[in-house]
Design an enzyme around this catalytic site. Structure first.
Site, PDB file in Angstrom:
ATOM      1  N   ASN A 119      44.171   7.761 -15.192  1.00  0.00           N
ATOM      2  CA  ASN A 119      44.584   8.487 -16.403  1.00  0.00           C
ATOM      3  C   ASN A 119      43.391   8.877 -17.282  1.00  0.00           C
ATOM      4  OD1 ASN A 119      47.082   8.096 -15.378  1.00  0.00           O
ATOM      5  ND2 ASN A 119      47.748   6.581 -16.890  1.00  0.00           N
ATOM      6  N   THR A 164      44.777  56.579 -35.538  1.00  0.00           N
ATOM      7  CA  THR A 164      45.731  55.552 -35.957  1.00  0.00           C
ATOM      8  C   THR A 164      47.080  56.036 -35.425  1.00  0.00           C
ATOM      9  OG1 THR A 164      46.271  56.611 -38.065  1.00  0.00           O
ATOM     10  CG2 THR A 164      44.448  55.021 -38.094  1.00  0.00           C
ATOM     11  N   HIS A 165      47.921  55.123 -35.018  1.00  0.00           N
ATOM     12  CA  HIS A 165      49.197  55.484 -34.351  1.00  0.00           C
ATOM     13  C   HIS A 165      48.953  56.322 -33.094  1.00  0.00           C
ATOM     14  CE1 HIS A 165      51.221  54.502 -38.269  1.00  0.00           C
ATOM     15  NE2 HIS A 165      50.065  54.975 -38.722  1.00  0.00           N
ATOM     16  N   SER A 286      43.750  57.539  -4.065  1.00  0.00           N
ATOM     17  CA  SER A 286      45.154  57.356  -3.717  1.00  0.00           C
ATOM     18  C   SER A 286      45.308  57.599  -2.225  1.00  0.00           C
ATOM     19  CB  SER A 286      46.001  58.352  -4.508  1.00  0.00           C
ATOM     20  OG  SER A 286      47.233  58.576  -3.838  1.00  0.00           O
ATOM     21  N   LYS A 292      43.140  62.130  -6.552  1.00  0.00           N
ATOM     22  CA  LYS A 292      43.188  61.027  -7.523  1.00  0.00           C
ATOM     23  C   LYS A 292      41.900  60.215  -7.615  1.00  0.00           C
ATOM     24  CE  LYS A 292      46.301  59.724  -9.729  1.00  0.00           C
ATOM     25  NZ  LYS A 292      47.614  59.160  -9.429  1.00  0.00           N
ATOM     26  N   ASN A 294      41.592  56.705  -9.641  1.00  0.00           N
ATOM     27  CA  ASN A 294      42.364  55.799 -10.494  1.00  0.00           C
ATOM     28  C   ASN A 294      41.497  54.696 -11.111  1.00  0.00           C
ATOM     29  OD1 ASN A 294      44.769  57.167  -9.910  1.00  0.00           O
ATOM     30  ND2 ASN A 294      45.036  55.997  -8.024  1.00  0.00           N
ATOM     31  N   GLU A 299      43.024  48.905 -15.329  1.00  0.00           N
ATOM     32  CA  GLU A 299      44.448  48.540 -15.309  1.00  0.00           C
ATOM     33  C   GLU A 299      44.618  47.046 -15.037  1.00  0.00           C
ATOM     34  OE1 GLU A 299      46.864  51.669 -13.030  1.00  0.00           O
ATOM     35  OE2 GLU A 299      44.788  52.200 -12.648  1.00  0.00           O
ATOM     36  N   LYS A 334      46.509  21.723 -14.596  1.00  0.00           N
ATOM     37  CA  LYS A 334      45.288  22.276 -14.008  1.00  0.00           C
ATOM     38  C   LYS A 334      45.412  23.705 -13.532  1.00  0.00           C
ATOM     39  CE  LYS A 334      44.259  17.656 -12.992  1.00  0.00           C
ATOM     40  NZ  LYS A 334      45.630  17.338 -13.474  1.00  0.00           N
TER      41      LYS A 334
HETATM   42  N1  ARG Z   1      46.486  13.700 -10.177  1.00  0.00           N
HETATM   43  C1  ARG Z   1      46.843  13.095 -11.413  1.00  0.00           C
HETATM   44  C2  ARG Z   1      46.837  14.145 -12.535  1.00  0.00           C
HETATM   45  O1  ARG Z   1      46.269  15.146 -12.341  1.00  0.00           O
HETATM   46  C3  ARG Z   1      45.870  12.019 -11.755  1.00  0.00           C
HETATM   47  C4  ARG Z   1      46.410  10.989 -12.697  1.00  0.00           C
HETATM   48  C5  ARG Z   1      47.473  10.212 -12.016  1.00  0.00           C
HETATM   49  N2  ARG Z   1      47.844   9.086 -12.775  1.00  0.00           N
HETATM   50  C6  ARG Z   1      48.904   8.333 -12.443  1.00  0.00           C
HETATM   51  N3  ARG Z   1      49.165   7.340 -13.216  1.00  0.00           N
HETATM   52  N4  ARG Z   1      49.660   8.643 -11.438  1.00  0.00           N
HETATM   53  O2  ARG Z   1      47.409  13.964 -13.575  1.00  0.00           O
END
Ligand code: ARG
Length: 467
Positions: A119, A164-165, A286, A292, A294, A299, A334
């Protein structure tokens, strides 16, 4: 009916109380190694610092620390070379590396996790990763600002229509327009720096949630990892992801800024506008329409803003209502951060590239700068300055003259002095001197205004600052 799913062996890292391994779907939903392997450098950095501290505090033997350090360096080389045996059965990057360490160095590897938990480990790794991403993106923002300031210096005196606008408003200089984005990006860079400052506290040593009974030295690990200090509360340290959210909100604002420039480039490249041209390097053809060209990069920069803002909303929603402390929900932190950082890095690179690449059609920009009665405000201002009409009256007189010119199909300078005097007898020949595009932009000398001298000065100031 017999349960036939639990046929795999128990997890070698935490499986002491388990008789059997997880169901296949349990492993699928639980494993994060597919994406969190991107944390490997940070994980090894964190473990090296942790092991050095454990040895310095007499918690593990110096020989163990030496073996751990060597083992981790060998693992880094394996990952770099692409030969590391990543396995889903070991869930995440932390357990993949730790298990491999023990495989390589034996007993000492099993001592690494003393006084820490995944953790605090993941919270530390992720802060390190976001900090590295911030540094990379800040450098890219600086480069994009440099590209814009360079073009601004080049076009400090070239007029273009200001809108503007999206309706013609007043002439501005192209340099002024570019510098507007330099200001926005400079604030984005400032927000990233603020975010970096606040995230730069080290969770390592908070352990699972309550701290640890081992006599660890959190100052030492914080310092070794470049943090300003250790975090102050172990529950907070393992369970908040506000640093990631702050990063995502800053990234969202920056992406939003880039999307506005991207949208302008799309409009400016379109056939009815033809304000700028992008080269072959930043356009695509295109498959059906041979004519074209593009502006796909623009975009896509415009579109990636949706991903980045989506990442922010996604993680906010994951975090909302989670009770303290750590919950596995947080593993979902993540992918949005990785995705947003990648999208923003690409967007910044493409934007800097397009800004350097684009060729403005200066004659056309000048022509449109004067169309649509763009100097009407200059006429009204003249009426205030010379015959001293109150601005509201001057606005009204000018409005009548615009209507008259529109009906006759001429611009304001196309009206005769006699026609002007019918609307306001105090108008003299001198009024025509303020109706040109150049006179208009030259007159906007107020601080922050579009006058070429202002723009040249600001562009030079930025270029010096960004050098
Ligand atoms: N892979 C877990 C995460 O990204 C790591 C921490 C996991 N902790 C646990 N008590 N299972 O959060």
């Amino acid at each position: 009916m017999t349960e036939t799913l639990h046929t795999t062996p128990a997890n070698q890292q935490w499986g002491g109380r388990f008789a059997a391994g997880p169901a296949a779907v349990m492993q699928d939903i639980n494993a994060s190694i597919g994406f969190d392997k991107r944390l490997w450098r940070q994980d090894i950095r964190g473990s090296l610092a942790h092991a050095a501290m454990l040895a310095a505090c007499g918690i593990i033997a110096p020989t163990d620390e030496r073996d751990i350090a060597r083992g981790l360096e060998a693992i880094a080389a394996e990952i770099e070379a692409g030969s590391f045996p990543f396995t889903e059965a070991l869930e995440d990057i932390h357990m993949n590396i730790e298990a491999r360490l023990t495989e390589r160095i034996g007993e000492a590897g099993k001592r690494l996790h003393t006084g820490r938990s995944r953790n605090d480990q993941v919270a530390t790794d992720f802060r390190l990763w976001v900090r590295d991403a911030i540094d990379g993106l800040a450098a890219q923002i600086t480069d994009t600002m440099r590209a814009l300031a360079t073009r601004a210096a080049e076009h400090a005196a070239d007029p273009m229509p200001g809108f503007t606008h999206l309706q013609t408003a007043q002439p501005v200089t192209l340099g002024h327009h570019f510098l507007a984005y330099v200001e926005m990006l400079s604030r984005d860079r400032g927000r990233l720096a603020d975010c970096r400052k606040r995230l730069n506290e080290c969770p390592l040593g908070s352990a699972a949630l309550a701290g640890t009974s081992f006599p660890i030295d959190r100052e030492a690990t914080a310092q070794a990892l470049g943090f300003d200090r250790p975090t102050a509360n172990s529950l907070d340290a393992v369970s908040d992801r506000d640093f990631a959210l702050e990063f995502l909100s800053t990234a969202s604002i920056c992406a939003m800024h880039l999307s506005r420039l991207a949208e302008e480039i799309v409009i400016w490249c379109s056939a009815p506008y033809r304000f700028v041209r992008l080269s072959d390097a930043f356009t695509t053809g295109s498959s059906i329409m041979p004519q074209k060209r593009n502006p796909d990069a623009a975009e896509l920069v415009r579109a990636k803003t949706g991903r980045v803002a989506g990442a922010l909303v996604g993680l906010l929603t994951v975090m909302k209502g989670l009770p303290l402390a750590y919950a596995k929900d947080m593993q979902e932190d993540k992918e949005p951060v990785f995705d947003a950082a990648d999208a923003l890095a690409l967007s910044l690179a493409a934007t800097a590239g397009m800004v350097r690449d684009l060729r403005p059609d200066l004659a056309r920009l000048r022509e449109f700068a004067g169309s649509g009665f763009a100097t009407a405000t200059d006429l009204a201002d003249w009426l205030v300055r010379v015959p001293r009409l109150p601005f509201r009256d001057a606005h009204h007189v000018t409005g009548r003259l615009v209507a008259q010119a529109e009906a006759r199909g001429v611009d304001l300078a196309g009206l005769s002095l006699a026609e002007m005097r019918e609307a306001e007898p105090r108008i003299t020949q001198d009024v025509f001197s303020v109706l040109t595009v150049d006179a208009s932009v030259r007159s906007r000398t107020s601080q922050g205004g579009t006058a070429p001298e202002n723009v040249a000065r600001q562009a030079a100031r930025w270029l010096e600052h960004l050098a």
